[in-house]
Scaffold this motif. Structure first.
Motif, PDB file in Angstrom:
ATOM      1  N   ALA A   5       0.818  -1.217   0.000  1.00  0.00           N
ATOM      2  CA  ALA A   5       0.000   0.000   0.000  1.00  0.00           C
ATOM      3  C   ALA A   5       0.850   1.264   0.000  1.00  0.00           C
ATOM      4  O   ALA A   5       0.538   2.239  -0.692  1.00  0.00           O
ATOM      5  N   LYS A   6       1.957   1.261   0.724  1.00  0.00           N
ATOM      6  CA  LYS A   6       2.794   2.458   0.825  1.00  0.00           C
ATOM      7  C   LYS A   6       3.485   2.806  -0.493  1.00  0.00           C
ATOM      8  O   LYS A   6       3.952   3.934  -0.681  1.00  0.00           O
ATOM      9  N   ASP A   7       3.551   1.853  -1.423  1.00  0.00           N
ATOM     10  CA  ASP A   7       4.242   2.083  -2.697  1.00  0.00           C
ATOM     11  C   ASP A   7       3.295   2.250  -3.881  1.00  0.00           C
ATOM     12  O   ASP A   7       3.751   2.477  -5.004  1.00  0.00           O
ATOM     13  N   LEU A   8       2.000   2.143  -3.636  1.00  0.00           N
ATOM     14  CA  LEU A   8       1.049   2.173  -4.748  1.00  0.00           C
ATOM     15  C   LEU A   8       1.108   3.478  -5.534  1.00  0.00           C
ATOM     16  O   LEU A   8       0.922   3.492  -6.752  1.00  0.00           O
ATOM     17  N   HIS A   9       1.370   4.593  -4.851  1.00  0.00           N
ATOM     18  CA  HIS A   9       1.380   5.889  -5.534  1.00  0.00           C
ATOM     19  C   HIS A   9       2.583   6.043  -6.467  1.00  0.00           C
ATOM     20  O   HIS A   9       2.603   6.950  -7.298  1.00  0.00           O
ATOM     21  N   ARG A  10       3.565   5.144  -6.362  1.00  0.00           N
ATOM     22  CA  ARG A  10       4.771   5.245  -7.183  1.00  0.00           C
ATOM     23  C   ARG A  10       4.742   4.345  -8.411  1.00  0.00           C
ATOM     24  O   ARG A  10       5.585   4.488  -9.296  1.00  0.00           O
ATOM     25  N   VAL A  11       3.802   3.420  -8.459  1.00  0.00           N
ATOM     26  CA  VAL A  11       3.753   2.450  -9.553  1.00  0.00           C
ATOM     27  C   VAL A  11       2.629   2.815 -10.514  1.00  0.00           C
ATOM     28  O   VAL A  11       1.504   3.109 -10.092  1.00  0.00           O
TER      29      VAL A  11
END
Length: 453
Positions: free
Chosen positions: A298-304
């Protein structure tokens, strides 16, 4: 000793006594010298005056004598006046200088640098393709998999393809004998014959009716019979087609046909084996593309995002394979609060086998950094990240502040690099490959600070 005519003569006892006295005077002089030397080297360096307590002087003298005893036990003259061993501990690589740890620096001979295969690089500006490392698993391209089933029960008459064979669309995989298929074929032939007879009867009745020889009622009945025969024939053909498809043959023979180009990855058939209509006899997969199912937390979703480049590595693979993110899920898994993403690899090396766990580096950003070093140069010493920087004939373990990490170029073919925010300037020489050897050398006991026993 006797006095004869004003001359002195030494007797044996007198000569011995005189020798003992002389040795005592020499010993006292040596002891005084040692005491002064220890006061100069030991207490004087720390600001003590010449009026040190007698017990301190006595202890220093004893320590000096102990050092000499140690040097004697070693059997060689490589120790200093205090009995310290400057030869270095056992196991130290040949070529390391006596003061190699002085000031946190390592001094190595050119021969040792060459033997250790230390790679000397120059820090400088460069691009960093920042990547996000995620776990994944290599899987088959679900859109390129075909399951071959017989559709009708039968016994295997012939098996033409084996596990691992590459096949083309339309290739015959196996031939079955099927009573059900033979019955469907018989029904089709019968329907065809009835249609032929009905059509002939209709043509005759139509001619007679036009000549007003027969009644219209007979003409209409013949036309109705033709229509029914056509329907029956069409139904029988559809049944046979649904059962056999393109594999239908004469005499109950039924061929299993490859529906796509690919490789046989599963085979469940042997000559003489009786198969049901829903048996999965062959599985064919198009391995020219594979999917990598990726877990995105969840913490990386905005980067992918879909379309980003990605590099995939797995155990046993020769080099990272470049692909692209083709799918990103919109629903999170309730168990680990992560979404599924997919990276597609086209024409990958055969080492990228479905089922392998993989590491996926997704390119999320590209930056220009003023100072970049090889990722292999970063070591951790005493809880700090350091780079071994060359200073003349020495290497300093210099603490640095690490920035972003990634590939050296957007294509992902370059080495892994690290941005240095603080601690290193462009143009300085540092150790890249095999820098861990210097870390190990730095961790050894310091030379010149231990008694050799």
């Amino acid at each position: 000793m006797s006095n004869n005519n004003g001359k002195f003569e030494l007797t044996r006892k007198g000569a011995a006594a005189l020798a003992v006295g002389a040795l005592a005077l020499v010993g006292a002089a040596v002891g005084a010298t040692v005491l002064v030397e220890h006061r100069l080297h030991g207490h004087g360096a720390h600001g003590h005056d010449d009026h040190a307590h007698d017990d301190h002087a006595h202890d220093a003298h004893d320590h000096h004598d102990e050092g000499h005893d140690h040097a004697k036990h070693r059997g060689h003259g490589h120790g200093d006046d205090h009995g310290h061993d400057h030869g270095g501990p056992a196991g130290r690589p040949h070529g390391a200088h006596e003061d190699e740890h002085a000031g946190g620096k390592l001094r190595l001979s050119p021969a040792m640098i060459e033997n250790a295969e230390l790679e000397l690089l120059t820090a400088g500006p460069g691009k960093v393709a920042v990547t996000l490392r995620l776990p994944g698993e290599i899987a088959l391209n679900a859109e390129g998999v075909a399951h071959v089933t017989p559709r009708v029960p039968g016994a295997a008459r012939e098996v033409k393809k084996q596990l691992g064979d590459a096949v083309k669309k339309g290739d015959v995989l196996a031939v079955l004998d099927s009573r059900e298929l033979a019955e469907l074929q018989r029904e089709l032939l019968a329907a065809k014959e009835r249609l032929t007879l009905a059509e002939a009867s209709f043509e005759r009745q139509e001619a007679l009716w036009k000549e007003q020889i027969s009644a219209e009622k007979e003409y209409l009945a013949a036309r109705q019979a033709v229509a029914e025969a056509r329907i029956e024939h069409r139904s029988a053909a559809q049944k046979l087609g649904a059962a056999a498809g393109a594999g239908g043959g004469k005499g109950g023979g039924y061929a299993l046909i490859a529906p796509i180009d690919g490789t046989i990855i599963e085979k469940h058939i042997a000559v003489g084996e009786v198969l049901k209509e829903d048996t999965q006899v062959f599985v064919i997969a198009d391995l020219s593309t594979v999917w990598v199912n990726v877990t995105v937390y969840a913490k990386d979703l905005h980067r992918v995002r879909v379309g980003q480049a990605a590099w995939v590595t797995a155990e046993g693979t020769p080099a990272p394979a470049r692909g692209a993110v083709t799918y990103l899920g919109h629903v999170l898994d309730e168990g680990n609060r992560s979404a599924s993403a997919r990276v597609e690899l086209r024409e990958p090396d055969r080492a990228f086998r479905p089922g392998l766990f993989a590491t996926v580096d997704v390119s999320v950003e590209e930056v220009d950094a003023p100072v970049v070093v090889s990722d292999e140069a970063i070591q951790r010493v005493d809880g700090k990240e350091v780079v071994f920087v060359q200073e003349g004939d020495a290497f300093e373990a210099r603490p640095v502040k690490v920035g972003r990490r990634g590939a050296a170029d957007p294509a992902g073919q370059g080495a892994r690099v690290v941005e240095i925010a603080e601690g290193l300037s462009a143009g300085e020489r540092y150790v890249g490959k095999n820098s861990f050897i210097l870390k190990a050398e730095l961790g050894k006991p310091e030379a010149g600070h231990g008694h050799a026993h």
